[in-house]
Scaffold this active site. Structure first.
Site, short mmCIF file in Angstrom:
data_model
loop_
_atom_site.label_atom_id
_atom_site.label_comp_id
_atom_site.label_asym_id
_atom_site.label_seq_id
_atom_site.Cartn_x
_atom_site.Cartn_y
_atom_site.Cartn_z
N GLY A 13 2.72 -8.48 6.04
CA GLY A 13 2.11 -7.48 5.00
C GLY A 13 2.61 -6.31 4.83
O GLY A 13 3.85 -6.07 5.42
N ARG A 35 3.60 -15.50 8.31
CA ARG A 35 3.20 -16.78 8.15
C ARG A 35 3.73 -17.53 6.85
O ARG A 35 3.88 -18.71 7.02
CB ARG A 35 1.66 -16.74 7.89
CG ARG A 35 0.94 -17.92 7.76
CD ARG A 35 -0.65 -17.77 7.80
NE ARG A 35 -1.28 -16.67 6.96
CZ ARG A 35 -2.60 -16.81 6.70
NH1 ARG A 35 -3.29 -17.51 7.21
NH2 ARG A 35 -2.93 -15.68 5.73
N LYS A 194 -12.06 5.63 9.12
CA LYS A 194 -11.57 6.26 7.91
C LYS A 194 -11.48 5.27 6.71
O LYS A 194 -11.57 5.65 5.61
CB LYS A 194 -10.28 6.98 8.21
CG LYS A 194 -9.13 5.80 8.65
CD LYS A 194 -8.20 5.53 7.75
CE LYS A 194 -7.10 4.59 8.53
NZ LYS A 194 -6.11 4.04 7.31
N SER A 257 -3.97 4.22 -1.48
CA SER A 257 -5.24 3.55 -0.53
C SER A 257 -5.81 2.66 -1.13
O SER A 257 -6.64 2.73 -1.94
CB SER A 257 -5.90 4.83 -0.18
OG SER A 257 -7.18 4.31 0.48
#
Length: 333
Positions: A13, A35, A194, A257
């Protein structure tokens, strides 16, 4: 500890890709488990990950790419795991190669749902890895800014300072600064919590709350984080250090984010399922919210956590975000 330790990264990722980029700055050879066989073939041909941080070009002659985790584990002395916590145990089930005597560093920011433990505790309890061979790699650091080589800071925590130093030195470069810590439990819990607070910040933004409220929310979040972590594992730590407060702020405010993005969509009226489908990425805070709620109920005896409770009510009890946040605003100060 022997010299010239071999490194391997588990996970294809965005964060796994960023970690490979950082390690490649200092290593001549590196093993990388992904993967997706098609992603591996694309990377070998085009020199970049087609799905994440595609602007990063790799010298593939340095990389041993494989979709066989056993091969990467067998060839590595130090393993950095960067798989979403919700899928970690399923991936580990394919392992037949022993993790014994491996040095394990977690770059995963979440709880393993099968055990209800942070990743370091999971490796210790389920795979009998001694704590001196377990470490944590945490921020404040976004994969997207690593890709752009913007100056970023990492905290590397391990009970064995020499192993923390080894990993810190291997990661640092002209755009990466590193520091070490012995708070392996606290930094990993902070990295998990967080993400929940970033979802809260996103929900608030989606509901139309402004910067004034966001600042109060973050101020309360760091105090809530301290209460939670101190209950789980009390030791001398400065919650204002970058591994705690810094990581909270960048995750709560950054446009990169995914947890804030996920919360923003929820605040704007998306269902959990529709938000996840549109993002096409894992928001770790979704899973962390349930885990933190259960830990608070069962292990640390109901510490005061109004922000975690509010996010849990919205995500898992299908309560109205506007009404939940109206009540939350009365509990903050």
């Amino acid at each position: 500890m022997k010299e010239n330790l071999r490194f391997g990264v588990i996970g294809g990722g965005s964060w796994g890709t960023a970690i490979v980029k950082m390690l490649s700055e200092n290593l001549d050879q590196l093993s990388w488990y992904m993967r997706s066989d098609s992603a591996i073939r694309h990377l070998q041909k085009e020199n970049h990950n087609p799905n994440y941080l595609s602007s990063v070009e790799f010298n593939v002659s340095k990389l041993h790419l494989s979709n066989d985790m056993n091969s990467v584990v067998a060839e590595s002395d130090v393993l950095v795991f960067a798989i979403p916590s919700a899928f970690l145990e399923a991936e580990l089930q394919q392992l037949s190669t022993s993790l014994k005597d491996k040095i394990i560093f977690s770059a995963i920011k979440g709880i393993v749902p099968e055990s209800g433990l942070i990743v370091g505790e999971h490796f210790h309890d389920e795979y009998q890895i001694p704590f001196e061979n377990i470490g944590v790699l945490t921020g404040p650091c976004h994969a997207e800014e690593v890709a752009l080589e913007r100056l970023s800071y990492l905290t590397i925590a391990c009970a064995d300072a020499s192993k923390a130093e080894l990993v810190a030195n291997t990661l640092q470069s002209h755009y990466i600064r590193t520091k070490i810590s012995d708070d392996i439990i606290g930094t990993e819990y902070a990295a998990m919590l967080k993400n929940i607070y970033a979802i809260a910040a996103g929900i608030a933004h989606g509901l139309g709350y402004g910067d004034n409220f966001q600042s109060v929310l973050m101020s309360n979040a760091i105090r809530e984080m301290k209460r939670f972590i101190d209950k789980v594992y009390k030791m001398k730590r400065n919650i204002n250090n970058s591994a705690y407060l810094g990581d909270l702020l960048v995750t709560g405010y950054s446009v990169f984010s995914r947890n804030r993005m996920f919360g923003n969509m929820i605040g704007k009226g998306y269902t959990v399922k529709s938000a996840m489908m549109e993002m096409n990425m894992v928001a770790e805070g979704y899973y962390a919210t349930k885990s933190a709620h259960l830990i608070n109920q069962n292990r640390i005896k109901k510490t005061k956590t109004p922000i975690i409770n509010a996010v849990y009510q919205i995500l898992y009890e299908n309560k109205n975000p506007k009404k939940v946040f109206r009540k939350l605003t009365e509990k903050l100060n």
